[in-house]
Design an enzyme around this catalytic site. Sequence first.
Site, short mmCIF file in Angstrom:
data_model
loop_
_atom_site.label_atom_id
_atom_site.label_comp_id
_atom_site.label_asym_id
_atom_site.label_seq_id
_atom_site.Cartn_x
_atom_site.Cartn_y
_atom_site.Cartn_z
N HIS A 1 0.63 -1.24 -0.11
CA HIS A 1 -0.03 0.10 0.01
C HIS A 1 0.80 1.19 0.07
O HIS A 1 0.38 2.35 -0.04
CB HIS A 1 -1.05 0.10 1.26
CG HIS A 1 -2.11 0.75 1.14
ND1 HIS A 1 -2.46 1.90 1.88
CD2 HIS A 1 -2.96 0.70 0.00
CE1 HIS A 1 -3.50 2.37 1.66
NE2 HIS A 1 -4.16 1.78 0.44
N HIS B 1 -9.21 10.74 0.25
CA HIS B 1 -8.33 9.67 0.08
C HIS B 1 -7.11 9.81 0.96
O HIS B 1 -6.01 8.75 1.09
CB HIS B 1 -7.99 9.64 -1.46
CG HIS B 1 -7.34 8.05 -1.33
ND1 HIS B 1 -6.08 7.77 -1.87
CD2 HIS B 1 -7.91 6.64 -1.44
CE1 HIS B 1 -5.79 6.43 -1.85
NE2 HIS B 1 -6.77 5.95 -1.68
N LYS C 1 -4.82 10.42 4.28
CA LYS C 1 -4.58 9.52 5.65
C LYS C 1 -3.73 10.39 6.54
O LYS C 1 -2.69 10.46 6.33
CB LYS C 1 -4.09 8.16 5.60
CG LYS C 1 -4.84 7.45 4.82
CD LYS C 1 -4.27 7.17 3.36
CE LYS C 1 -4.77 6.15 2.39
NZ LYS C 1 -6.22 6.47 1.86
#
Length: 529
Positions: A199, A437, A439
């Site tokens: 990721h 999107h 974080k």
Amino acid sequence: MDNASLERKVTDESNYDNAKKTCKKKCPYAVKCCRTNPHHFKEFDHPHLDALLEKGEPLELPPDYPRDKQVVEKQLEVLRDLRLLKLKPMTERLEENRPYNLFFTTIPDAPQTYNQKNSITFINLLCPSLGELKCSLQINFIVNIEWLMKQYAKAGQEKKPLTILYGYEDPDMKTYTQLVLPNVTEHHVQLKGPIGIHHSKVGIYVYSDNSLRVVVSTANLYYDDWNLFCNGLWISPLCPALPEHSPHKAGESPTNFKSTLLSYLQQYNLPILKTGLTMLNVLILVIVFLITSVPGRHRETVAKPVHCHLHSVGELLSDHCVLPAKTTPTSKSPLSWSVLAQSSSIGSFGKNPTEWLRSTLLRSLASHKDCRLPANSDATLSIIYPTRDNVLGSYYGPEGGGCLPYSKSVDEKQKWLKDYLYQWKADDTNRSRAMPHTKTYCRISPCTTKLAWFLITSSNISKSAWGMGINKVGTTNVPSYEVGVLFLPKYFGETYFQIKDAADNTKLFPFIYDIPLTPYKNTDEPWCN
């Protein structure tokens, strides 16, 4: 406005347009032009497209327009990106955004974002002002190779060597690169575990003088993440090359950024990265901490660097985060500083907050110099995640929730989480209707004007990203690859980061969502896919 009027309308309001009129010929096909190649737009002027671009969104074409709307949208995208390259060199943008170098992606449906000094598109990362590109490395989850190469082509960099590591399997990637892209080397990173993913989102750009820049991002490499959703990225200063055969540890930053990055790349154990490892013979002029996770079991305080978000963040905050002490009956205690967590996905935490959220994640995020790795901290934790109404009211309606993969079945099992949830609202940055999107994690003062620290990362709020529960000897299992950067005020010569109400001599730290937070209403539910 008819076709003839569109063709005649040429804006004279920007220096870019005035400059290009003197050196370009008009496209001979005028409104009938169907080209979408950036090189064509560098050579020829298109007044009708300039007029459409000035009108902004939504795109409206006359009924008898000679070109399909989808073609025109692609042409406008190319033209918009080329303008961004020409209007202001990226080196100037970096100078304006010092010392934090924190940027957010532009949102075409929110034209105001194009005028914000820390809004950029992917094409800006390839701006010639940054240096003559020699080669680059892209580490990511989802990579749309055709979209990515179009971005390189817009900047004239499509022939330069490019290495790609990616996590989301694309059956056509290998065939496409072998047949069409001889300069591209790719590798699909496969994980053994059932829940882990590759990721991380990192770009390394090496220039002809062997200097380089590192970019740590929350965005995948495809159209949606750079146009439809809110994403953030940190761009390093230019890191100049060291003399050949310099000692291995030469050029290290005060935050050990270089050794952490080198160690992270070594964890892949891939032959295609051998060249990439040698390119790190540079002076790392970086004052943020690189936070990494790689799959495996990790124990705290055993070896440095530790490739585990839980351990790295917890230990760094324990060593460096300073919160005001309660010195009088009326003064605020450290617990008055709230932990804020914002992500695009939420994991499965268990039947109650103490199973993982407070006992494990908050153990890390609530740490500071006077309270090292607290178990079940009493610190306030607020989670920013879009409601169903936030998504339905977004620019793209339900499709705007495509970047928010929170499972309905998981939500049904942890209804207690709603007590922690706050709406997505970003009016101050003109992004309330663009779903996040990003974080980001931070700790904010009671007056909501200061931050004790700030983390931007690829890690969502989940066990897969941060690490599973920590056992008695301080060991946790990490399923996924993740990368972020942690900002600590002391390394910027500050006591705290100011996010509003700053004095004239203090630079505001860039913040993407609105403070104070907006609670969920009783009728609100988190968006679930």
